[in-house]
Design an enzyme around this catalytic site. Structure first.
Site, PDB file in Angstrom:
ATOM      1  N   ALA A 131      -3.991  -4.948  -3.798  1.00  0.00           N
ATOM      2  CA  ALA A 131      -3.206  -4.097  -4.692  1.00  0.00           C
ATOM      3  C   ALA A 131      -2.577  -2.936  -3.933  1.00  0.00           C
ATOM      4  O   ALA A 131      -3.141  -2.423  -2.968  1.00  0.00           O
ATOM      5  CB  ALA A 131      -4.106  -3.546  -5.797  1.00  0.00           C
ATOM      6  N   ASN A 177       0.985 -10.845  -8.789  1.00  0.00           N
ATOM      7  CA  ASN A 177       0.451 -10.109  -9.928  1.00  0.00           C
ATOM      8  C   ASN A 177       1.520  -9.187 -10.533  1.00  0.00           C
ATOM      9  O   ASN A 177       2.640  -9.105 -10.046  1.00  0.00           O
ATOM     10  CB  ASN A 177      -0.789  -9.315  -9.500  1.00  0.00           C
ATOM     11  CG  ASN A 177      -1.806  -9.198 -10.610  1.00  0.00           C
ATOM     12  OD1 ASN A 177      -1.463  -9.081 -11.777  1.00  0.00           O
ATOM     13  ND2 ASN A 177      -3.070  -9.214 -10.236  1.00  0.00           N
ATOM     14  N   ARG A 180      -4.031  -1.999  10.530  1.00  0.00           N
ATOM     15  CA  ARG A 180      -4.570  -2.441  11.823  1.00  0.00           C
ATOM     16  C   ARG A 180      -5.610  -3.517  11.566  1.00  0.00           C
ATOM     17  O   ARG A 180      -6.289  -3.499  10.537  1.00  0.00           O
ATOM     18  CB  ARG A 180      -5.210  -1.277  12.564  1.00  0.00           C
ATOM     19  CG  ARG A 180      -4.200  -0.272  13.062  1.00  0.00           C
ATOM     20  CD  ARG A 180      -4.849   0.733  14.021  1.00  0.00           C
ATOM     21  NE  ARG A 180      -3.872   1.473  14.772  1.00  0.00           N
ATOM     22  CZ  ARG A 180      -3.113   2.451  14.298  1.00  0.00           C
ATOM     23  NH1 ARG A 180      -3.193   2.772  13.045  1.00  0.00           N
ATOM     24  NH2 ARG A 180      -2.258   3.088  15.074  1.00  0.00           N
ATOM     25  N   HIS A 239      16.721   1.691   6.948  1.00  0.00           N
ATOM     26  CA  HIS A 239      17.962   2.363   7.359  1.00  0.00           C
ATOM     27  C   HIS A 239      17.898   2.672   8.849  1.00  0.00           C
ATOM     28  O   HIS A 239      16.823   2.926   9.389  1.00  0.00           O
ATOM     29  CB  HIS A 239      18.142   3.697   6.604  1.00  0.00           C
ATOM     30  CG  HIS A 239      18.306   3.528   5.140  1.00  0.00           C
ATOM     31  ND1 HIS A 239      19.519   3.298   4.556  1.00  0.00           N
ATOM     32  CD2 HIS A 239      17.401   3.539   4.129  1.00  0.00           C
ATOM     33  CE1 HIS A 239      19.357   3.188   3.246  1.00  0.00           C
ATOM     34  NE2 HIS A 239      18.078   3.328   2.967  1.00  0.00           N
ATOM     35  N   ALA A 281      -6.281  -3.354   0.127  1.00  0.00           N
ATOM     36  CA  ALA A 281      -5.565  -2.546  -0.863  1.00  0.00           C
ATOM     37  C   ALA A 281      -5.082  -1.241  -0.243  1.00  0.00           C
ATOM     38  O   ALA A 281      -5.793  -0.591   0.512  1.00  0.00           O
ATOM     39  CB  ALA A 281      -6.469  -2.251  -2.048  1.00  0.00           C
TER      40      ALA A 281
END
Length: 162
Positions: free
Chosen positions: A117, A61, A155, A90, A135
């Site tokens: 989303a 999307n 989870r 990092h 989401a």
């Protein structure tokens, strides 16, 4: 085509809103991305990697961010808007600068997944086939197949039918 040139063409020209999704995918395949002709990639997605693979009938999307590293989306994967595939991290540095040396890893999303989303998928993660990522979730570790994952960190909430 060198990766840098490929990324410039993709992000400056092909990710414009006026470019039709089918044209975008066809042109991306022509310049060296491994994108199935039936895939759809919506506009305003920023693609930093030149090692993007998108399977048959997958859908990305609007306004997603696809980082460096190998990013592989299987077949029939649906990705919600503003999803981030953050394949760069990092090493932890000394106290004067905690963000040490950059480390790039891969991200793999198995066939049939639905990524909601505003999800963030972190470096080194493998989302197993058939998963739903709710989401807003942050996927910091690999998943097991056919599960609904939610939260920060994500989870397994429940099993999904196969």
């Amino acid at each position: 085509m060198p990766g840098r040139v490929r990324r410039i063409i993709t992000n400056i020209v092909l990710m414009r809103h006026i470019v039709p999704a089918r044209t975008r995918v066809t042109m991306m395949a022509a310049i060296g991305y491994e994108i199935a002709p039936t895939a759809v990639i919506r506009s305003r997605t920023l693609i930093k990697t030149s090692r993007l693979k998108v399977g048959e009938r997958s859908f990305i999307n609007h306004s997603c961010f696809i980082d460096d590293g190998e990013i592989v989306l299987g077949a029939h994967v649906y990705v919600g808007p503003r999803t981030v595939f953050a394949a760069t991290t990092h090493e932890i540095g000394h106290s004067a600068q905690r963000a040490g040396r950059s480390v790039v890893d891969s991200i793999h999303v198995g066939d049939g997944c639905w990524i909601g989303a505003n999800v963030t998928v972190l470096a080194g993660v493998r989302v197993a086939a058939g998963c739903v990522i709710a989401a807003g979730a942050v996927v910091a570790s690999s998943t097991e197949a056919d599960g609904l994952y939610a939260g920060v960190p994500a989870r397994r909430i429940r099993d999904l039918p196969t």
